[in-house]
Write a protein that holds these residues in place. Structure first.
Motif, PDB file in Angstrom:
ATOM      1  N   LEU A 625      91.693  37.959 125.053  1.00 46.72           N
ATOM      2  CA  LEU A 625      90.620  37.253 124.561  1.00 46.72           C
ATOM      3  C   LEU A 625      89.540  36.188 123.887  1.00 46.72           C
ATOM      4  O   LEU A 625      88.616  36.284 124.219  1.00 46.72           O
ATOM      5  N   ASP A 626      90.179  35.020 125.362  1.00 42.14           N
ATOM      6  CA  ASP A 626      89.397  34.219 125.509  1.00 42.14           C
ATOM      7  C   ASP A 626      88.191  34.422 126.529  1.00 42.14           C
ATOM      8  O   ASP A 626      87.020  33.931 126.658  1.00 42.14           O
ATOM      9  N   LEU A 627      88.606  34.791 127.437  1.00 42.59           N
ATOM     10  CA  LEU A 627      87.451  35.529 128.461  1.00 42.59           C
ATOM     11  C   LEU A 627      86.647  36.249 128.060  1.00 42.59           C
ATOM     12  O   LEU A 627      85.860  36.996 127.849  1.00 42.59           O
ATOM     13  N   LEU A 644      86.388  35.783 118.237  1.00 41.35           N
ATOM     14  CA  LEU A 644      87.767  35.955 119.275  1.00 41.35           C
ATOM     15  C   LEU A 644      87.982  35.054 119.954  1.00 41.35           C
ATOM     16  O   LEU A 644      89.273  35.688 120.153  1.00 41.35           O
ATOM     17  N   LEU A 645      87.665  33.881 119.650  1.00 40.19           N
ATOM     18  CA  LEU A 645      87.717  33.194 119.884  1.00 40.19           C
ATOM     19  C   LEU A 645      89.234  32.572 118.644  1.00 40.19           C
ATOM     20  O   LEU A 645      90.288  31.915 119.444  1.00 40.19           O
ATOM     21  N   GLY A 646      88.429  33.178 118.166  1.00 36.95           N
ATOM     22  CA  GLY A 646      89.574  32.331 116.290  1.00 36.95           C
ATOM     23  C   GLY A 646      90.931  33.934 116.422  1.00 36.95           C
ATOM     24  O   GLY A 646      92.004  33.297 116.089  1.00 36.95           O
ATOM     25  N   THR A 647      91.046  34.750 117.183  1.00 31.33           N
ATOM     26  CA  THR A 647      91.039  36.402 116.848  1.00 31.33           C
ATOM     27  C   THR A 647      92.688  35.438 118.345  1.00 31.33           C
ATOM     28  O   THR A 647      93.739  35.479 118.162  1.00 31.33           O
ATOM     29  N   GLY A 648      92.163  34.462 119.021  1.00 30.44           N
ATOM     30  CA  GLY A 648      93.036  34.285 120.763  1.00 30.44           C
ATOM     31  C   GLY A 648      93.640  32.963 120.211  1.00 30.44           C
ATOM     32  O   GLY A 648      94.450  33.160 121.298  1.00 30.44           O
ATOM     33  N   HIS A 649      93.261  32.451 119.042  1.00 30.07           N
ATOM     34  CA  HIS A 649      94.255  31.090 118.924  1.00 30.07           C
ATOM     35  C   HIS A 649      95.273  31.862 118.110  1.00 30.07           C
ATOM     36  O   HIS A 649      96.208  31.127 118.553  1.00 30.07           O
ATOM     37  N   THR A 667      91.409  25.723 129.873  1.00 24.32           N
ATOM     38  CA  THR A 667      90.905  25.237 128.664  1.00 24.32           C
ATOM     39  C   THR A 667      89.522  24.961 129.009  1.00 24.32           C
ATOM     40  O   THR A 667      89.085  25.565 128.163  1.00 24.32           O
ATOM     41  N   ALA A 668      88.854  25.238 130.479  1.00 30.29           N
ATOM     42  CA  ALA A 668      86.915  25.205 130.702  1.00 30.29           C
ATOM     43  C   ALA A 668      86.894  25.955 129.890  1.00 30.29           C
ATOM     44  O   ALA A 668      85.671  26.078 129.921  1.00 30.29           O
ATOM     45  N   LEU A 669      87.587  27.817 130.659  1.00 27.44           N
ATOM     46  CA  LEU A 669      86.244  28.483 130.288  1.00 27.44           C
ATOM     47  C   LEU A 669      86.632  29.108 128.818  1.00 27.44           C
ATOM     48  O   LEU A 669      85.547  28.924 128.231  1.00 27.44           O
ATOM     49  N   ARG A 670      87.522  28.774 127.728  1.00 32.79           N
ATOM     50  CA  ARG A 670      87.116  28.328 126.829  1.00 32.79           C
ATOM     51  C   ARG A 670      86.735  27.725 125.847  1.00 32.79           C
ATOM     52  O   ARG A 670      86.168  27.773 124.559  1.00 32.79           O
ATOM     53  N   ASP A 671      86.557  26.106 126.688  1.00 31.73           N
ATOM     54  CA  ASP A 671      85.856  25.546 126.319  1.00 31.73           C
ATOM     55  C   ASP A 671      84.497  25.558 126.318  1.00 31.73           C
ATOM     56  O   ASP A 671      83.241  25.481 125.334  1.00 31.73           O
ATOM     57  N   GLU A 672      84.081  26.559 127.408  1.00 34.54           N
ATOM     58  CA  GLU A 672      82.833  27.202 127.919  1.00 34.54           C
ATOM     59  C   GLU A 672      82.742  27.930 126.439  1.00 34.54           C
ATOM     60  O   GLU A 672      81.310  28.081 126.088  1.00 34.54           O
ATOM     61  N   ALA A 689      83.381  31.719 111.259  1.00 33.86           N
ATOM     62  CA  ALA A 689      83.161  32.676 112.568  1.00 33.86           C
ATOM     63  C   ALA A 689      84.532  32.730 112.699  1.00 33.86           C
ATOM     64  O   ALA A 689      85.577  33.880 112.477  1.00 33.86           O
ATOM     65  N   PHE A 690      85.444  32.095 113.229  1.00 37.27           N
ATOM     66  CA  PHE A 690      85.906  31.229 114.028  1.00 37.27           C
ATOM     67  C   PHE A 690      87.493  31.110 112.794  1.00 37.27           C
ATOM     68  O   PHE A 690      88.522  32.148 113.318  1.00 37.27           O
ATOM     69  N   LEU A 691      87.486  31.229 112.188  1.00 35.65           N
ATOM     70  CA  LEU A 691      88.231  31.381 111.038  1.00 35.65           C
ATOM     71  C   LEU A 691      88.240  32.646 110.270  1.00 35.65           C
ATOM     72  O   LEU A 691      89.625  33.214 110.251  1.00 35.65           O
ATOM     73  N   GLY A 692      87.314  33.346 110.293  1.00 37.28           N
ATOM     74  CA  GLY A 692      87.372  34.687 109.863  1.00 37.28           C
ATOM     75  C   GLY A 692      87.996  35.466 111.079  1.00 37.28           C
ATOM     76  O   GLY A 692      88.818  36.714 111.357  1.00 37.28           O
ATOM     77  N   GLY A 693      88.000  34.977 112.140  1.00 37.76           N
ATOM     78  CA  GLY A 693      88.644  36.023 113.209  1.00 37.76           C
ATOM     79  C   GLY A 693      90.517  35.803 113.431  1.00 37.76           C
ATOM     80  O   GLY A 693      91.324  36.483 113.390  1.00 37.76           O
ATOM     81  N   THR A 694      90.721  34.073 113.179  1.00 38.07           N
ATOM     82  CA  THR A 694      91.971  34.196 112.999  1.00 38.07           C
ATOM     83  C   THR A 694      92.718  35.130 111.672  1.00 38.07           C
ATOM     84  O   THR A 694      93.939  35.209 111.859  1.00 38.07           O
ATOM     85  N   ALA A 695      91.744  34.507 110.997  1.00 39.38           N
ATOM     86  CA  ALA A 695      92.513  35.814 109.055  1.00 39.38           C
ATOM     87  C   ALA A 695      92.571  36.551 109.718  1.00 39.38           C
ATOM     88  O   ALA A 695      93.614  37.308 109.514  1.00 39.38           O
ATOM     89  N   ALA A 696      91.487  37.266 110.632  1.00 43.06           N
ATOM     90  CA  ALA A 696      91.691  38.649 110.603  1.00 43.06           C
ATOM     91  C   ALA A 696      93.328  38.817 111.075  1.00 43.06           C
ATOM     92  O   ALA A 696      93.882  40.395 111.144  1.00 43.06           O
ATOM     93  N   ALA A 697      93.377  38.438 112.291  1.00 39.43           N
ATOM     94  CA  ALA A 697      94.218  38.446 113.683  1.00 39.43           C
ATOM     95  C   ALA A 697      95.519  37.966 112.960  1.00 39.43           C
ATOM     96  O   ALA A 697      96.689  38.332 113.075  1.00 39.43           O
TER      97      ALA A 697
END
Length: 699
Positions: A625-627, A644-649, A667-672, A689-697
């Protein structure tokens, strides 16, 4: 578009029924309810009032009184009030209190890969959850359950725990609910309704007896003699396949009259249950009694092949086991279920299994049957090891997940009686510990087997290697590096190319994760592989190719990494293998991303995630998911990248090690990916959007 990557129901139900983040609107794993549920309206109403307000409720009562069925019914009714789900943890097969936390964690979706205390990790993971946790059958783990429940309730303010136990946990604030037998007075009693239902299921013509007023009185008397205890009524009802009501009442009455004058110190309901089981035992054929006793070695459910291998012998030849087993099913001694992906399986309720184990002790066969059981599952583990890197991988994943309680029981027996065999079994299960989310448990079994078993040989080398893999996933790189070096020396003494290659992989990854990719290439690259020899399709060779691909990506030699990954992918495709092939797709995606080919990277990572989902590989899904987020951010879709980053989190939380504990490359991949997404849509839109991904996950 996003929903395709939310990974709802990530783990197949047949693999144990523990969906990960994003299990849809009603996450959880409640087993199906029995269609034969009768009565309990008052108890259900009472629990309906308690569950929203009390944080710890324990259903107590004698064995066979129906605690589990009542808990299941009440838990199912409370589901809509629990946004994070209702999770059922069956503790009956568990014998080691030290595995309680691991069992609960795996059930609720925490496949923790950290080296920290699993109790702490589970408490942290539960802290913000609003869920109902049901611990079924706690009486043999009272102290451990009391400790864990106390820790969880203190850490998670919105957690409710419902337990079933023959005795209270003794925890502060525990609300006790005694589950009494079914009422048996009157022509419309619940006990009579259950007795009738079970009798008619066993013999449809029996319905006429219950409809006749005179004979219905006899049925009511049977219910009274059995104190309205549901399991006793079910056992009696099954006998109407071959008896009339009159015969049953006469024989049951005679047995109870004989035992009424005994000096049995049991309480009346315990005595009734014990007597009803003993009566059923006496009415079995001798070979049925023998099978009943021998089946008591199984913890949890089992299949007919295991029953045949473990229980045959003497007057019970293997050819008769299945037919005798069917007889025990007809008598309600054994229950038959059918699980998707696991086939037809059987189990005994605890009270019945305990009775059988007493008889196994009387027969003097406890050690013999336990050893047969252990060796059957040792052979199964070895077969799974041989078959893991092949077309049956998903089937093996489901099979071994279904057999998890039996694997534990077998390992405990071997650790006690045959340390060398325990070492072989723990090492053969490397894929179960490493790829199927049982890292903490695997490390414990492997360390114990290495302490008690031999210090040389193939089994020792394999166990060392498997222990190193668990250390890798937990981020314990010092231990992994030391184990890699020791494993290399042991493999060299064996002069076994496959073992040498496996050790090279372990050592290479242990130095690569902290950042020494050049050293990793020296240990596992093409020249090193050629020096060891061995089969280019063997697990050791393929794993070394995987380490090489990762190291080349870290060194930004992306075209070479892609070439290595394509070779690995082709080899896995020829084998029909999915788990390792998915990581080859990951390296291809990493290489494409490094070369600026974002669309190609997204295609490869989608293929990777598809296979990881089939195998319930939470760690692989988090990586992917991070990739994927980085790839779609490169394509300019900042909102999807943020989601996707929210879901990955959320997925990283389930393995306890975000970006593998801070691996520089990951870490560098995620930060980029985050930087690109924020640049595309702005900070405020990114956070939403990040929080939406976290909530969906998280459902």
């Amino acid at each position: 578009m996003f929903g395709e990557y939310s990974f709802n129901n990530s783990q197949p139900a047949s693999a144990g029924g523990h969906p990960g983040p994003g299990a849809g609107p009603a996450p959880g794993n409640l087993p199906p309810q029995s269609p034969g549920f009768v009565g309990r309206e008052r108890e259900l109403a009472h629990l309906g009032h308690l569950l929203p307000d009390r944080r710890l409720i324990t259903l107590t009562g004698v064995g066979g009184v129906g605690k589990t069925r009542l808990a299941l019914r009440a838990a199912a009714a409370s589901g809509p009030e629990r946004p994070d789900g209702v999770w059922w943890v069956e503790l009956s097969p568990l014998r080691d209190p030290g595995l309680l936390t691991a069992t609960v964690a795996h059930t609720v979706g925490l496949a923790d890969h950290s080296a920290r205390s699993l109790d702490e990790e589970l408490c942290a993971w539960m802290a913000d959850k609003k869920l109902l946790l049901v611990l079924d059958t706690c009486e043999h783990l009272i102290a451990a359950c009391r400790h864990l429940v106390g820790e969880l309730l203190q850490s998670a303010p919105d957690l409710t725990v419902l337990t079933t136990s023959r005795e209270p946990l003794g925890s502060p604030g525990e609300q006790l609910v005694e589950v009494r037998p079914l009422p048996f007075e009157g022509p419309d009693s619940d006990a009579l309704a259950l007795f009738r239902r079970r009798a008619v299921a066993a013999s449809p013509p029996a319905a006429a007896a219950f409809d006749d007023p005179g004979r219905a009185t006899i049925a009511a008397e049977v219910c009274r003699r059995l104190d309205g205890i549901p399991l006793a009524l079910e056992l009696a009802g099954a006998r109407l396949r071959s008896w009339t009501l009159e015969q049953m009442a006469q024989r049951l009455g005679a047995r109870f009259d004989v035992l009424a004058d005994s000096d049995d110190a049991l309480l009346p309901r315990h005595r009734t249950m014990r007597t009803a089981i003993g009566w059923s035992h006496e009415l079995c054929e001798p070979v049925e009694r023998l099978l009943w006793a021998r089946l008591s070695v199984f913890t949890g459910d089992f299949d007919v092949a295991a029953a045949r291998a473990v229980c045959a012998g003497g007057p019970l030849p293997a050819s008769r086991v299945e037919r005798v087993l069917a007889g025990l099913v007809a008598k309600s001694v054994v229950r038959r279920t059918e699980e998707r992906g696991a086939g037809i399986r059987y189990r005994m309720l605890d009270t019945i299994r305990e009775y059988g184990h007493d008889w196994l002790t009387e027969l003097g066969e406890v050690r013999t049957v336990a050893d047969r059981h252990a060796h059957w599952y040792l052979a199964l583990a070895q077969a799974a090891d041989r078959g893991w890197m092949g077309p049956g991988q998903v089937d093996w994943y489901r099979r071994m997940t279904a057999e998890h309680p039996q694997l534990r029981t077998a390992l405990e027996q071997l650790l006690k009686c045959e340390p060398a065999a325990a070492q072989e079994m723990a090492g053969a299960l490397w894929f179960f510990w490493f790829a199927c989310g049982h890292v903490h448990e695997g490390r414990g079994f492997l360390e114990r087997s290495l302490r008690s078993g031999p210090r040389t040989g193939t089994g020792y080398t394999q166990a060392l290697w498997a222990l190193g893999l668990t250390a890798l996933l937990q981020g314990d790189m010092d231990a992994a590096r030391g184990l890699g070096e020791e494993c290399t020396r042991s493999a060299d003494r064996l002069a076994d190319p496959e073992r040498e290659l496996r050790a090279a992989y372990l050592h290479a990854v242990a130095v690569m994760m902290p950042g020494d990719s050049v050293r990793a290439l020296t240990l596992a690259g093409p020249r090193a592989r050629a020096g060891h020899g061995g089969r280019s399709s063997g697990p050791g060779w393929l794993l070394c190719r995987l380490a090489t691909g990762f190291a080349l990506c870290d060194l930004e030699r992306f075209e070479e990494a892609a070439e290595e990954a394509r070779g690995l992918r082709e080899a896995c495709a020829e084998l029909g293998e999915r788990w390792l092939r998915a990581y080859a797709d990951y390296i291809l995606a990493m290489s494409a991303l490094g070369l600026g080919h974002h669309g190609e990277a997204a295609r490869h990572v989608r293929a990777m995630l598809s296979n990881k989902r089939l195998l319930g590989d939470r760690f692989g899904i988090a990586l992917g998911l991070d990739l994927l987020a980085a790839a779609v951010a490169g394509l300019g879709d900042g909102e999807l990248a943020a989601r996707l980053l929210g879901t990955g989190h959320a997925w990283w939380r389930t393995v306890g090690r975000p970006q593998m504990g801070g691996s520089p490359a990951l870490t560098a991949l995620r930060d980029e990916g985050e930087r690109r997404a924020r640049a595309a849509i702005g900070d405020a839109a990114y956070e939403t959007a990040f929080l939406g991904g976290t909530a969906a996950a998280t459902g």
